[in-house]
Write a protein that holds these residues in place. Structure first.
Motif, PDB file in Angstrom:
ATOM      1  N   THR A   1       0.967  -1.096   0.071  1.00  0.00           N
ATOM      2  CA  THR A   1      -0.123  -0.134   0.099  1.00  0.00           C
ATOM      3  C   THR A   1       1.049   1.245  -0.079  1.00  0.00           C
ATOM      4  OG1 THR A   1      -1.850  -1.083   1.151  1.00  0.00           O
ATOM      5  CG2 THR A   1      -1.579   1.217   1.132  1.00  0.00           C
ATOM      6  N   GLY A   2       1.830   1.204   0.744  1.00  0.00           N
ATOM      7  CA  GLY A   2       2.788   2.244   0.795  1.00  0.00           C
ATOM      8  C   GLY A   2       3.395   2.592  -0.674  1.00  0.00           C
ATOM      9  N   LEU A   3       3.894   1.553  -1.452  1.00  0.00           N
ATOM     10  CA  LEU A   3       4.251   1.905  -2.747  1.00  0.00           C
ATOM     11  C   LEU A   3       3.276   2.299  -3.571  1.00  0.00           C
ATOM     12  CD1 LEU A   3       6.482  -1.513  -3.219  1.00  0.00           C
ATOM     13  CD2 LEU A   3       7.204   0.863  -2.801  1.00  0.00           C
ATOM     14  N   ILE A   4       1.979   1.929  -3.339  1.00  0.00           N
ATOM     15  CA  ILE A   4       0.886   2.335  -4.126  1.00  0.00           C
ATOM     16  C   ILE A   4       0.714   3.755  -4.062  1.00  0.00           C
ATOM     17  CG2 ILE A   4      -1.350   2.333  -4.833  1.00  0.00           C
ATOM     18  CD1 ILE A   4      -0.301   0.102  -5.845  1.00  0.00           C
TER      19      ILE A   4
ATOM     20  N   ALA B   1      -4.339  -2.775  -2.914  1.00  0.00           N
ATOM     21  CA  ALA B   1      -3.923  -1.660  -3.867  1.00  0.00           C
ATOM     22  C   ALA B   1      -5.328  -0.716  -3.726  1.00  0.00           C
ATOM     23  CB  ALA B   1      -4.008  -2.382  -5.237  1.00  0.00           C
ATOM     24  N   LEU B   2      -6.514  -1.007  -3.668  1.00  0.00           N
ATOM     25  CA  LEU B   2      -7.465  -0.170  -3.660  1.00  0.00           C
ATOM     26  C   LEU B   2      -7.382   0.823  -2.345  1.00  0.00           C
ATOM     27  CD1 LEU B   2     -10.742  -2.234  -4.585  1.00  0.00           C
ATOM     28  CD2 LEU B   2      -9.709  -0.474  -5.823  1.00  0.00           C
ATOM     29  N   TRP B   3      -6.793   0.380  -1.292  1.00  0.00           N
ATOM     30  CA  TRP B   3      -6.484   1.408  -0.122  1.00  0.00           C
ATOM     31  C   TRP B   3      -5.707   2.139  -0.467  1.00  0.00           C
ATOM     32  CZ3 TRP B   3      -8.871   2.827   3.827  1.00  0.00           C
ATOM     33  CH2 TRP B   3      -9.761   2.260   4.678  1.00  0.00           C
ATOM     34  N   GLY B   4      -4.438   1.813  -1.226  1.00  0.00           N
ATOM     35  CA  GLY B   4      -3.302   2.711  -1.396  1.00  0.00           C
ATOM     36  C   GLY B   4      -3.890   3.760  -2.309  1.00  0.00           C
ATOM     37  N   VAL B   5      -4.688   3.441  -3.294  1.00  0.00           N
ATOM     38  CA  VAL B   5      -5.350   4.382  -4.178  1.00  0.00           C
ATOM     39  C   VAL B   5      -6.155   5.501  -3.353  1.00  0.00           C
ATOM     40  CG1 VAL B   5      -6.864   5.219  -6.052  1.00  0.00           C
ATOM     41  CG2 VAL B   5      -5.071   3.025  -6.249  1.00  0.00           C
TER      42      VAL B   5
END
Length: 243
Positions: free
Chosen positions: A40-43, A98-102
């Motif tokens: 998530t951090g990378l996203i 990934a959705l959380w990251g966005v």
């Protein structure tokens, strides 16, 4: 060696096998969870360096589609347990991360640009709270299932209050109260989830099922961690006058 001694040794060996299996299972849960947070951090970093894409997905109208998808995946996450393969369960988990990251990228990018230390402080406070509450959930002998049922109802109430504040009130004080409530609530949820994840190990029945249970457990803990982080960041931002 008499029969009693043999029985005691057999039970001790079985207990040791269970303890070793449980430790391995819980380690897998925490590893998946930590990798999910890192992903998530990378996203978030990727989105923050692509402002146009971040605006399109997480600020414009598309954010509501992603929000519904995120809530839906969280709601149906127990389906992971009955999926045909661990690969499908992992795909579900990484898409959720990934959705959380966005979704959180605009908020995190804002504070990274304004005061990166604030983001770091929120992360380490979250990590400390998470570790403490998860340890309580793992070691306590008290059944936390009653709290879990209460927490789910309280969570729905806080989400509705949060949406009402976003659309109607837009009050900083109310935002602070909601975030404080969310942090305390999800700290307790972390303890309950950890106990539930531990108990699920004894229900798995096979190594493949245990793998799916581990991914589901990681998703539960990951969600609680991210929610606590977001609301702690909001609290620190308000306290620093960044409303």
């Amino acid at each position: 060696m008499n029969r009693h001694q043999s029985t005691v040794m057999d039970r001790s060996g079985a207990r040791a096998d269970i303890d070793a299996g449980l430790r391995s299972y819980m380690l897998k849960v925490y590893n998946y969870m930590a990798l999910g947070v890192a992903f998530t951090g990378l996203i978030v970093l990727f989105m923050s360096t692509n402002q146009e894409l971040m605006y399109t997905l997480a600020v414009g109208p598309a954010k509501w589609v992603l929000l519904i998808a995120l809530l839906g995946m969280g709601w149906f996450s127990p389906k992971i347990i009955s999926m045909r393969s661990s690969a499908m369960a992992q795909g579900y988990y990484w898409l959720y991360c990934a959705l959380w990251g966005v979704m959180i990228s605009p908020m995190v990018a804002f504070y990274l640009g304004k005061d990166p230390m604030l983001v770091g402080r929120a992360f380490f406070i979250t990590a400390g709270m998470f570790a403490g509450m998860s340890l309580i959930g793992y070691t306590t002998k008290k059944d936390l299932s009653g709290f879990g049922r209460f927490a789910m109802m309280a969570c729905i109430g806080l989400i509705l209050a949060s949406l009402a504040n976003v659309f109607f009130f837009q009050d900083v004080g109310m935002s602070l109260v909601i975030s404080c409530g969310m942090v305390l609530l999800f700290a307790g949820i972390t303890a309950w989830e950890t106990q539930e994840i531990k108990n699920n190990y004894f229900m798995a029945g096979s190594s493949e099922a245990a793998g799916r249970f581990a991914i589901f457990g990681a998703l539960q803990l990951y969600g609680s961690f991210v929610v606590m982080f977001v609301h702690l960041l909001n609290i620190l931002g308000i306290m620093n006058g960044d409303d």
